[in-house]
Motif scaffolding. Structure first.
Motif, PDB file in Angstrom:
ATOM      1  N   ALA B 113      30.346   5.775 -55.893  1.00  0.00           N
ATOM      2  CA  ALA B 113      30.922   4.434 -55.809  1.00  0.00           C
ATOM      3  C   ALA B 113      32.432   4.467 -55.972  1.00  0.00           C
ATOM      4  O   ALA B 113      33.142   3.608 -55.454  1.00  0.00           O
ATOM      5  CB  ALA B 113      30.307   3.535 -56.884  1.00  0.00           C
ATOM      6  N   CYS B 114      32.941   5.453 -56.692  1.00  0.00           N
ATOM      7  CA  CYS B 114      34.350   5.429 -57.085  1.00  0.00           C
ATOM      8  C   CYS B 114      35.260   5.687 -55.888  1.00  0.00           C
ATOM      9  O   CYS B 114      35.160   6.720 -55.227  1.00  0.00           O
ATOM     10  CB  CYS B 114      34.621   6.463 -58.158  1.00  0.00           C
ATOM     11  SG  CYS B 114      36.294   6.325 -58.783  1.00  0.00           S
ATOM     12  N   CYS B 134      41.652   6.068 -62.117  1.00  0.00           N
ATOM     13  CA  CYS B 134      40.829   4.849 -62.176  1.00  0.00           C
ATOM     14  C   CYS B 134      41.674   3.586 -62.058  1.00  0.00           C
ATOM     15  O   CYS B 134      42.712   3.452 -62.689  1.00  0.00           O
ATOM     16  CB  CYS B 134      40.062   4.812 -63.488  1.00  0.00           C
ATOM     17  SG  CYS B 134      39.114   3.302 -63.737  1.00  0.00           S
ATOM     18  N   MET B 135      41.215   2.629 -61.207  1.00  0.00           N
ATOM     19  CA  MET B 135      41.904   1.344 -61.107  1.00  0.00           C
ATOM     20  C   MET B 135      41.142   0.233 -61.815  1.00  0.00           C
ATOM     21  O   MET B 135      41.515  -0.922 -61.745  1.00  0.00           O
ATOM     22  CB  MET B 135      42.151   0.980 -59.649  1.00  0.00           C
ATOM     23  CG  MET B 135      40.922   0.896 -58.789  1.00  0.00           C
ATOM     24  SD  MET B 135      41.255   0.017 -57.248  1.00  0.00           S
ATOM     25  CE  MET B 135      42.029   1.287 -56.291  1.00  0.00           C
ATOM     26  N   GLY B 136      40.063   0.603 -62.489  1.00  0.00           N
ATOM     27  CA  GLY B 136      39.359  -0.397 -63.295  1.00  0.00           C
ATOM     28  C   GLY B 136      38.569  -1.415 -62.505  1.00  0.00           C
ATOM     29  O   GLY B 136      38.383  -2.540 -62.946  1.00  0.00           O
ATOM     30  N   CYS B 137      38.065  -1.022 -61.327  1.00  0.00           N
ATOM     31  CA  CYS B 137      37.338  -1.992 -60.493  1.00  0.00           C
ATOM     32  C   CYS B 137      35.913  -2.213 -60.983  1.00  0.00           C
ATOM     33  O   CYS B 137      35.282  -3.188 -60.612  1.00  0.00           O
ATOM     34  CB  CYS B 137      37.324  -1.547 -59.033  1.00  0.00           C
ATOM     35  SG  CYS B 137      36.275  -0.102 -58.702  1.00  0.00           S
ATOM     36  N   ARG B 138      35.404  -1.274 -61.771  1.00  0.00           N
ATOM     37  CA  ARG B 138      34.071  -1.376 -62.371  1.00  0.00           C
ATOM     38  C   ARG B 138      32.940  -1.298 -61.348  1.00  0.00           C
ATOM     39  O   ARG B 138      31.818  -1.708 -61.625  1.00  0.00           O
ATOM     40  CB  ARG B 138      33.956  -2.657 -63.221  1.00  0.00           C
ATOM     41  CG  ARG B 138      35.068  -2.788 -64.234  1.00  0.00           C
ATOM     42  CD  ARG B 138      34.873  -3.923 -65.168  1.00  0.00           C
ATOM     43  NE  ARG B 138      34.848  -5.204 -64.506  1.00  0.00           N
ATOM     44  CZ  ARG B 138      35.892  -5.801 -63.957  1.00  0.00           C
ATOM     45  NH1 ARG B 138      37.077  -5.204 -64.013  1.00  0.00           N
ATOM     46  NH2 ARG B 138      35.779  -6.958 -63.385  1.00  0.00           N
ATOM     47  N   TYR B 139      33.223  -0.749 -60.181  1.00  0.00           N
ATOM     48  CA  TYR B 139      32.154  -0.554 -59.203  1.00  0.00           C
ATOM     49  C   TYR B 139      31.181   0.517 -59.692  1.00  0.00           C
ATOM     50  O   TYR B 139      30.011   0.494 -59.356  1.00  0.00           O
ATOM     51  CB  TYR B 139      32.765  -0.174 -57.841  1.00  0.00           C
ATOM     52  CG  TYR B 139      31.796  -0.106 -56.689  1.00  0.00           C
ATOM     53  CD1 TYR B 139      30.638  -0.890 -56.668  1.00  0.00           C
ATOM     54  CD2 TYR B 139      32.016   0.740 -55.603  1.00  0.00           C
ATOM     55  CE1 TYR B 139      29.750  -0.826 -55.611  1.00  0.00           C
ATOM     56  CE2 TYR B 139      31.133   0.802 -54.543  1.00  0.00           C
ATOM     57  CZ  TYR B 139      29.994   0.029 -54.556  1.00  0.00           C
ATOM     58  OH  TYR B 139      29.117   0.094 -53.497  1.00  0.00           O
ATOM     59  N   MET B 141      30.120   0.733 -62.689  1.00  0.00           N
ATOM     60  CA  MET B 141      29.182   0.039 -63.566  1.00  0.00           C
ATOM     61  C   MET B 141      28.150  -0.733 -62.750  1.00  0.00           C
ATOM     62  O   MET B 141      26.986  -0.832 -63.128  1.00  0.00           O
ATOM     63  CB  MET B 141      29.940  -0.909 -64.490  1.00  0.00           C
ATOM     64  CG  MET B 141      30.972  -0.198 -65.343  1.00  0.00           C
ATOM     65  SD  MET B 141      32.102  -1.345 -66.156  1.00  0.00           S
ATOM     66  CE  MET B 141      31.024  -2.142 -67.326  1.00  0.00           C
ATOM     67  N   VAL B 142      28.612  -1.317 -61.627  1.00  0.00           N
ATOM     68  CA  VAL B 142      27.689  -2.042 -60.754  1.00  0.00           C
ATOM     69  C   VAL B 142      26.639  -1.078 -60.203  1.00  0.00           C
ATOM     70  O   VAL B 142      25.467  -1.423 -60.073  1.00  0.00           O
ATOM     71  CB  VAL B 142      28.465  -2.717 -59.599  1.00  0.00           C
ATOM     72  CG1 VAL B 142      27.517  -3.300 -58.564  1.00  0.00           C
ATOM     73  CG2 VAL B 142      29.378  -3.804 -60.135  1.00  0.00           C
ATOM     74  N   SER B 143      27.070   0.151 -59.895  1.00  0.00           N
ATOM     75  CA  SER B 143      26.196   1.080 -59.186  1.00  0.00           C
ATOM     76  C   SER B 143      25.284   1.888 -60.099  1.00  0.00           C
ATOM     77  O   SER B 143      24.204   2.289 -59.681  1.00  0.00           O
ATOM     78  CB  SER B 143      27.046   2.042 -58.355  1.00  0.00           C
ATOM     79  OG  SER B 143      27.852   1.329 -57.465  1.00  0.00           O
ATOM     80  N   LYS B 150      30.970   2.105 -69.715  1.00  0.00           N
ATOM     81  CA  LYS B 150      31.340   0.902 -70.488  1.00  0.00           C
ATOM     82  C   LYS B 150      32.836   0.668 -70.342  1.00  0.00           C
ATOM     83  O   LYS B 150      33.622   1.611 -70.361  1.00  0.00           O
ATOM     84  CB  LYS B 150      30.986   1.086 -71.975  1.00  0.00           C
ATOM     85  CG  LYS B 150      29.542   1.446 -72.226  1.00  0.00           C
ATOM     86  CD  LYS B 150      28.585   0.324 -71.923  1.00  0.00           C
ATOM     87  CE  LYS B 150      27.157   0.764 -72.204  1.00  0.00           C
ATOM     88  NZ  LYS B 150      26.154   0.020 -71.478  1.00  0.00           N
ATOM     89  N   PHE B 151      33.190  -0.601 -70.243  1.00  0.00           N
ATOM     90  CA  PHE B 151      34.570  -0.979 -69.943  1.00  0.00           C
ATOM     91  C   PHE B 151      35.159  -1.723 -71.131  1.00  0.00           C
ATOM     92  O   PHE B 151      34.476  -2.526 -71.760  1.00  0.00           O
ATOM     93  CB  PHE B 151      34.554  -1.888 -68.708  1.00  0.00           C
ATOM     94  CG  PHE B 151      35.900  -2.372 -68.256  1.00  0.00           C
ATOM     95  CD1 PHE B 151      36.737  -1.562 -67.509  1.00  0.00           C
ATOM     96  CD2 PHE B 151      36.316  -3.661 -68.564  1.00  0.00           C
ATOM     97  CE1 PHE B 151      37.971  -2.024 -67.072  1.00  0.00           C
ATOM     98  CE2 PHE B 151      37.543  -4.125 -68.130  1.00  0.00           C
ATOM     99  CZ  PHE B 151      38.372  -3.305 -67.387  1.00  0.00           C
TER     100      PHE B 151
END
Lengths: 409, 287
Positions: B113-114, B134-139, B141-143, B150-151
């Protein structure tokens, strides 16, 4: 950009370009319109919330959690907003690829709408990024995450913005009176259109493909391997319904800008778009039906989420589709507008069902956006409308091109 | 150079022969350069719930030491300040402990995903997070099917917190801090292949004490964290409805269509454009 155009442009009533730009920056018309009275306070509050968001972190203003990392800002601003911006690629396809000159008068305003939608919704994406200073990484190759759907979507957003800017640029050149630049930029249009349509088919579907890996998290009625195709198909009528809706408002608000001829043509355009919407919605509905049967989802129908699904399908797909068909047959302009609004609500509902409502639908604590998230979303939309209005009032978007530009065509 | 028929057949024959024997050559050379995935096996029958692993983990990664203890009915989750957590469950065979942390999938959804490869599957096996990318999009975590990353929602410079199988220790030849801290022998470190063999051996030795499956052998296409338990894994808080193929495979089909669309669609559009261009405008009749 201004510097580049400076040597070519000498047509601004004898003013130099910086002076011209300065005079154009000033607001025009009445200040205390109802829209301004509502939007100015919302934008002010929204900007304060954005400051807090960057100062204290996302948790300070949003209800996002470890389980639901994407909320309203992604699900509505980005995913839904981009679907509504789909009108640009559909209309440019009709006008430049199929040469349906009938729709030529709405190309500029649709492309402008699409361009601003991408600028602002990609902007909204920046608000949602935890580490926005690294946003450049997938572009500069630190690193190229080519296995990621989001990588594709990010590149496409950027490239598509450039393509749409090129498509719109002749209007900017006409505004600045830059004849030479206009000639060059007009020549780029067809290339930008072909590139733009290709990009659009891929990232409209790509936004759906983002959720393919969240297989266990999305309600089965909304998750299928066909999400990308469903998103692409629905972007056609989402975009065109937006064009009908926006056109209806523009023809009222910017009445004096639009020529007699185009006012008259509008009915025919809306009528034609209604037919395309009806056809596209039928195809979409048929696809949804196939997916539903293929996935053997009958068991979920008699549940609360099942009723919700049926409401979306019947109330916001079949009903507006029938309305479009009927209003096309009878050429009922009012009914077409109602169908457009219903369709748009349906698209919002569909995108939110995939991204927010159906995401973690079984969780004990459901994600509900905070008021602050909603205010920021409204802020983004309002600022976009402000910029849209500013451009419409200055550049030849709705109004006719200057005489010199017409002669060159 | 011209190739006659005889010469051509010779080449084909040689290629065929080398293909046939190439397999054994290839396998040998692969073995030399190959690094086996490192892994951890958690045997819940050995765990006493002392939380030594949690504390060692917190100390090794400069995180606050967890103060709460495992308790039946409460699920202690990993969080942005805790990479690993021990829980206790009331099951059909009495109270059973379980440990959660990143599963280190063979084909991780988070890494696929990243969009910047900040989430990265190292050749040694651990899936690590790299903050400079990392740009902190949290994709991720979605995947992630296990909800592992954890963010830090309450930070202006947030990081993604997750177990990295003590990657910095592994490349120095040390073992992960939790495995080192475990005196009960419940957490053991080794190669994935070796640990699956070990787990099988334990099941075969006392089939009454163990549930028949190794959690992580096939889940999500296989993971580097493997589990033995006396009860079915849904009783100790694990998801048992996950697919046994890799999660990145779900979006592969879409990604594979991208180059085709990019190559085929523009000429098609250009063709239609050219075909419709010179006709007199007949738009009124068309619509």
């Amino acid at each position: 950009m201004n510097d580049q155009i400076l040597p070519i442009g000498k047509d601004n009533d004898g003013k130099s370009i910086p002076k011209f730009l300065w005079s154009e920056l000033k607001p025009r018309g009445k200040w205390l319109t109802p829209f301004n009275i509502i939007s100015i306070p919302v934008i002010c509050i929204g900007l304060v919330i954005i400051v807090i968001r960057f100062w204290k972190g996302l948790g300070a203003v949003t209800n996002l959690s470890q389980e639901v990392p994407w909320g309203l800002w992604i699900g509505f601003d980005v995913v839904t907003g981009v679907a509504f911006a789909g009108g640009a690629y559909v209309v440019t396809f009709m006008v430049y690829i199929l040469n349906q000159q009938k729709y030529h008068s709405i190309v500029r305003v649709t492309v402008l709408n699409g361009f601003l939608a991408y600028v602002f919704y990609a902007g909204a994406l920046l608000l949602d990024l935890g580490r926005p200073w690294n946003v450049i990484n997938p572009i500069i190759g630190n690193n190229f995450g080519t296995s990621s759907v989001l990588f594709l979507v990010a590149w496409h957003f950027m490239l598509y913005m450039i393509a749409e800017l090129i498509e719109f640029s002749p209007a900017i050149a006409e505004w600045l009176g830059a004849r030479g630049a206009r000639k060059i930029l007009s020549g780029l249009t067809i290339g930008a259109v072909i590139f733009g349509i290709t990009l659009s088919t891929l990232h409209q579907s790509g936004l759906g493909a983002l959720y393919l890996m969240a297989k266990d998290k999305i309600h089965p009625l909304w998750y299928s391997e066909f999400i990308p195709i469903l998103f692409l198909a629905s972007s056609v009528f989402a975009g065109l319904s937006m064009v009908i809706f926006e056109g209806t408002i523009s023809h009222k608000v910017f009445f004096d800008q639009i020529s007699e001829k185009n006012h008259k043509a509008q009915e025919g355009i809306v009528h034609g778009l209604a037919k395309i919407c009806a056809g596209a919605m039928f195809a979409y509905f048929f696809l949804q039906l196939l997916v539903f049967i293929h996935d053997k989802n009958w068991q979920y129908l008699n549940t609360p989420m099942g009723y919700w699904f049926l409401m979306e399908m019947i109330g916001f797909v079949i009903l507006p589709m029938m309305l479009y068909f009927y209003s096309y047959r009878t050429n009922n302009q009012l009914l077409i507008r109602i169908a457009a609004i219903l369709t748009m609500l349906g698209v919002i509902l569909n995108r939110l069902n995939v991204t927010v409502i159906g995401f973690r639908w079984d969780a004990a604590v459901r994600y509900v956006p905070t008021i602050m998230e909603i205010v920021v979303t409204m802020t983004v939309i309002f600022i976009e409308i402000w910029v849209f209005r500013w451009i419409i009032n200055r550049m030849p978007v709705l109004r006719e091109s200057p005489e010199w530009a017409k002669k060159e065509n | 150079m011209s190739i006659d028929r005889r010469h051509f057949l010779k080449i084909i024959g040689l290629a065929g022969a080398s293909l046939a024997i190439g397999k054994s050559f290839g396998a040998e050379s692969e073995k030399k350069g190959e690094v086996e995935f490192k892994a951890m096996l958690y045997d819940s029958s050995q765990c006493v719930g002392c939380q030594a692993c949690e504390k060692a983990c917190a100390a090794a990664h400069q995180l606050p030491e967890p103060k709460d203890e495992p308790k039946v009915g409460i699920i202690r989750k990993t969080s942005e300040t805790q990479r690993s957590a021990i829980n206790i469950f009331n099951t059909s065979k009495g109270e059973v402990f379980n440990k959660t942390q990143c599963m280190h999938c063979n084909e991780p959804a988070c890494a696929a995903a990243c969009l910047t490869q900040a989430m990265y599957k190292t050749k040694e096996g651990p899936v690590i997070w790299r903050g400079d990318k990392c740009m902190g999009c949290r994709y991720c975590m979605v995947s992630c099917p296990f909800d592992v990353p954890k963010f830090e929602y309450h930070s202006s410079n947030p990081i993604i917190q997750k177990c990295d199988l003590c990657y910095d220790r592994i490349i120095k030849g040390q073992i992960p801090s939790c495995a080192e801290a475990c005196t009960a022998g419940a957490v053991i470190f080794g190669t994935r292949r070796g640990l699956i063999a070990e787990a099988r051996k334990r099941i075969a030795k006392s089939p009454k004490d163990f549930y028949e499956d190794i959690y992580g052998e096939n889940e999500a296409g296989g993971t580097s964290n493997l589990y033995l338990s006396s009860v079915p894994f849904n009783e100790v808080g694990f998801k048992t409805n996950l697919q046994n193929t890799s999660y990145p495979a779900l979006s592969k089909g879409f990604l594979y269509t991208v180059p085709s669309v990019f190559v085929l669609l523009p000429p098609l559009l250009l063709g239609i454009h050219e075909a419709t261009k010179n006709k007199p405008s007949n738009s009124e009749e068309n619509e």
